[in-house]
Scaffold this active site. Structure first.
Site: not given
Ligand code: SAH
Ligand code: SF4
Length: 391
Positions: A101, A136, A143, A147, A150, A193, A224, A248-250, A324, A367
């Protein structure tokens, strides 16, 4: 110098001007012809030789023979009420290799001017007040990083995109602009990634910022990453810190971060944070810290305090992204009050903190989610973890 291994016939849209010059020189063509071809592709989004009207028919035929064509097509286009355009991108050369996308995001009416990034005024080029669209883009189908919150991570890696497939998303994106709009920022925050597909991504960055191409400002392209330390260093060196970096720390601790992001086991915070500190950022630039807030998992006061401590002394701005929710994943979006108090705590400590506004809600603009609709999770392997292994 471009690496010798690039095959222009396999990835024409991902080829540098110098590579076109070499190919055309071999055909006995003058060098300016290469620039013409390059400009058709990268400034006009025309990759079909038949459309390159100022080029002689014999050369156009040779280019067709050299398989010059656009490697990406629009499979589906959704336009939300707020004019966000979400595009499902297909790959005609490799049917069945999946979709990705890309999303075009117009400025919000209340967006501020993003002054810190504004270029020096150039008196020769009066600034035209175009509406600045952010695009984007994706870098992989799926990926490998896994994670847990995601959609792309749940799907696993299907394949890397080529440089032409990455740049091609922006070439397509430009054909979808409304009058008066211009793509001003490109963020590599779609599926995949970016630093796991380093060579193709670096090539795409050079093409997107090429003077005779889209000519985007390097500072307005953001990579990112989930935190691949050696490649963060490499990006910093290769682009002298000019490419904007988002991390991306999170989570503020290794225990929590490893539970959300398997990559943290490979590159824990003790390695990641120094890599961010040594990224050769230009003066007054900041690294973006992305922090996806997950209800009851990483969104409490103690997390905000620990994050504040972790980031001390780093030049950052923090983007809080309310989760999300992804189908089949047992995590929930944070409650509004927790998001606001998380922001307040960090702000009180002097950080710039923004809450990512949800865009294009009615088209499910999270995403990785459009391209994966209907996709089944596959068995995941993590090739970056020193040899592939199952998760
Ligand atoms: N792989 C890169 C870039 C793509 S993801 C990276 O991880 O940085 C872009 C951002 O969206 C990342 O910060 C990612 O953590 C976040 N993200 C992924 N899934 C999400 C979800 N379901 N809800 C909110 N943010 C999500
Ligand atoms: Fe990959 Fe980024 Fe999703 Fe993690 S958040 S699985 S790194 S796309």
């Amino acid at each position: 110098m471009p690496p010798a291994s690039h095959d222009i016939q396999r990835d024409p849209v991902g080829s540098y001007l110098e590579e076109w010059e070499a190919l055309l020189a071999g055909w006995g063509e003058r060098p300016f012809r290469a620039k013409q071809v390059f400009r058709w592709i990268h400034t006009r989004s025309v990759a079909d030789p038949a459309g390159m009207t100022d080029i002689a028919k014999t050369l156009r035929e040779k280019l067709t023979g050299a398989t010059l064509h656009m490697p990406v097509v629009i499979e589906r286009l959704h336009r939300a009420a707020d004019d966000t355009r979400k595009v499902l991108v297909g790959f005609p050369d490799t049917p069945g290799s999946g979709t990705v996308e890309t999303v075009l995001i117009p400025p919000m009416p209340d967006d501020d001017a993003d002054d810190e990034l504004d270029d020096e005024p150039n008196p020769a080029m009066p600034r035209i007040a175009a509406r600045r669209v952010t695009q984007c883009i994706s870098t992989q189908v799926g990926c490998a990083m896994g994670c847990v919150f995601c959609a792309s991570g749940v799907a696993g890696l299907k394949r890397h995109l080529t440089a032409g497939e990455i740049v091609g998303q922006v070439l397509l994106g430009r054909t979808l602009l409304d009058e008066g709009e211009a793509i001003r920022n490109v963020v590599l925050m779609g599926m995949g990634e970016p630093l796991h597909n380093y060579d193709a991504v670096a090539r795409a960055l050079r093409l997107l910022t090429h003077r005779d191409g889209l000519d985007l400002s390097t500072r307005r392209v953001t990579v990112s990453t989930s935190g691949l330390v050696p490649e963060i260093d490499r990006l910093g060196e290769d682009f002298r810190g000019e490419v904007a970096l988002a991390i991306s720390l999170h989570a503020p601790t290794d225990e929590l971060r490893s539970s959300l992001m398997p990559i943290n086991r490979r590159y824990p915070l003790a390695e990641l944070m120094p890599a961010l500190r040594r990224y050769p950022l230009a003066r007054r630039r900041r690294i973006t810290v992305e922090y996806t807030l997950i209800r009851g998992v990483n969104d409490q006061a103690a997390h905000a305090r620990a994050l504040s401590k972790l980031l001390r002394g780093l030049s950052v701005k923090v983007n809080l992204i309310p989760l999300n929710p992804v189908e089949g994943v047992p995590y929930a979006a944070p409650v509004r009050d927790d998001v606001l108090s998380f922001q307040t705590r960090l702000r009180d400590d002097g950080y710039s903190v923004f809450i990512r506004k949800t865009r294009g809600d009615d088209i499910d603009a999270a995403c990785g989610q459009l391209a994966l609709q209907g996709a089944k999770p596959v068995k995941r392997t993590l090739p970056v973890f020193g040899g592939a292994r199952d998760t």
